[in-house]
Design a protein around this motif. Structure first.
Motif, mmCIF file in Angstrom:
data_model
loop_
_atom_site.group_PDB
_atom_site.id
_atom_site.type_symbol
_atom_site.label_atom_id
_atom_site.label_comp_id
_atom_site.label_asym_id
_atom_site.label_seq_id
_atom_site.Cartn_x
_atom_site.Cartn_y
_atom_site.Cartn_z
ATOM 1 N N PRO A 101 2.213 -10.425 -12.176
ATOM 2 C CA PRO A 101 0.752 -10.513 -12.229
ATOM 3 C C PRO A 101 0.120 -10.844 -10.874
ATOM 4 N N ALA A 102 0.756 -11.693 -10.097
ATOM 5 C CA ALA A 102 0.177 -12.084 -8.805
ATOM 6 C C ALA A 102 0.166 -10.923 -7.818
ATOM 7 N N ALA A 103 1.076 -9.967 -7.958
ATOM 8 C CA ALA A 103 1.133 -8.824 -7.035
ATOM 9 C C ALA A 103 -0.122 -7.974 -7.135
ATOM 10 N N ASP A 104 -0.685 -7.882 -8.315
ATOM 11 C CA ASP A 104 -1.882 -7.060 -8.498
ATOM 12 C C ASP A 104 -3.084 -7.610 -7.746
ATOM 13 N N ASP A 105 -3.066 -8.901 -7.449
ATOM 14 C CA ASP A 105 -4.200 -9.533 -6.773
ATOM 15 C C ASP A 105 -4.026 -9.622 -5.264
ATOM 16 N N LEU A 106 -2.873 -9.208 -4.744
ATOM 17 C CA LEU A 106 -2.650 -9.294 -3.301
ATOM 18 C C LEU A 106 -3.445 -8.236 -2.552
ATOM 19 N N LEU A 107 -4.024 -8.645 -1.447
ATOM 20 C CA LEU A 107 -4.758 -7.730 -0.570
ATOM 21 C C LEU A 107 -4.030 -7.654 0.764
ATOM 22 N N ILE A 108 -4.322 -6.628 1.543
ATOM 23 C CA ILE A 108 -3.732 -6.521 2.873
ATOM 24 C C ILE A 108 -4.089 -7.779 3.653
ATOM 25 N N GLY A 109 -3.075 -8.389 4.236
ATOM 26 C CA GLY A 109 -3.272 -9.607 5.014
ATOM 27 C C GLY A 109 -2.991 -10.886 4.249
ATOM 28 N N ASP A 110 -2.895 -10.820 2.926
ATOM 29 C CA ASP A 110 -2.567 -12.023 2.150
ATOM 30 C C ASP A 110 -1.149 -12.479 2.487
ATOM 31 N N LYS A 111 -0.947 -13.762 2.451
ATOM 32 C CA LYS A 111 0.380 -14.298 2.721
ATOM 33 C C LYS A 111 1.145 -14.503 1.424
ATOM 34 N N VAL A 112 2.434 -14.221 1.498
ATOM 35 C CA VAL A 112 3.362 -14.490 0.414
ATOM 36 C C VAL A 112 4.413 -15.416 1.001
ATOM 37 N N TRP A 113 4.704 -16.504 0.317
ATOM 38 C CA TRP A 113 5.676 -17.484 0.809
ATOM 39 C C TRP A 113 6.997 -17.313 0.072
ATOM 40 N N PHE A 114 8.087 -17.414 0.829
ATOM 41 C CA PHE A 114 9.426 -17.274 0.280
ATOM 42 C C PHE A 114 10.221 -18.545 0.524
#
Length: 184
Positions: A133-146
């Motif tokens: 679900p969170a992938a659908d809200d990601l925009l170019i430039g958003d950060k994803v933490w691993f």
């Protein structure tokens, strides 16, 4: 098996320390342990210091250790991500851990919550498709933490680590790379 091994190791270590002290009476430091056994090793009379190693950074490899309790996971940001219709493809990612390849050695999406790898993919060099679900809200430039599997991956590639308490960075400390040291 681990309890028996701990007892045997403690007896052997005590015997070795006695033998060394017979030759070097002013022996000051006896280091022992590692993240998986730090609390047991610290209880040994023969040991003067313990080394927690990777466990200080709370990497995901230690999530299932029953004898070590972590406080906060270390993460690294992905500087680029793309969402909306692309399933959250993103460039950059955490670094795989040393050792045999497998799911326990790969970084895992941590924030935003609800991200997961595509079953046909994993942490890639160029882009990593993320689902949920969170992938659908990601925009170019958003950060994803691993979350990394082990701490060495962070300390080998970055000059400093930020210590976080709650939502606040409380300190920044150099890694061994940041101190100008390399070991390979």
């Amino acid at each position: 098996m681990q309890a028996a091994a701990r007892r045997e190791l403690a007896e052997r270590r005590a015997a070795v320390v006695r033998a060394v002290r017979a030759l070097v009476p002013d022996l000051e430091f006896v280091n022992g342990g590692g993240t998986g056994s730090v609390q047991h090793t610290a209880a040994e009379d023969a040991v003067t210091e313990v080394a927690a190693g990777s466990g200080l950074y709370v990497p995901r490899l230690f999530d299932n250790y029953s004898s070590f309790r972590a406080v906060r996971p270390p993460c690294s940001p992905s500087p680029w991500s793309a969402g909306r219709g692309r399933g959250g493809d993103r460039a950059g990612r955490g670094y795989p851990a040393s050792g045999a390849a497998g799911p326990d050695r790969s970084p895992v999406p941590y924030l935003p919550e609800g991200l997961r790898y595509d079953p046909q993919e994993g942490a890639g060099e160029v882009q990593t498709p993320l689902l949920g679900p969170a992938a659908d809200d990601l925009l170019i430039g958003d950060k994803v933490w691993f979350r990394h599997a082990k701490a060495g991956e962070l300390c080998e590639r970055f000059e400093a680590l930020h210590l976080v308490e709650g939502d606040e960075v409380t300190a920044t400390v150099p890694t061994y790379r940041g101190e100008g040291r390399t070991f390979l």
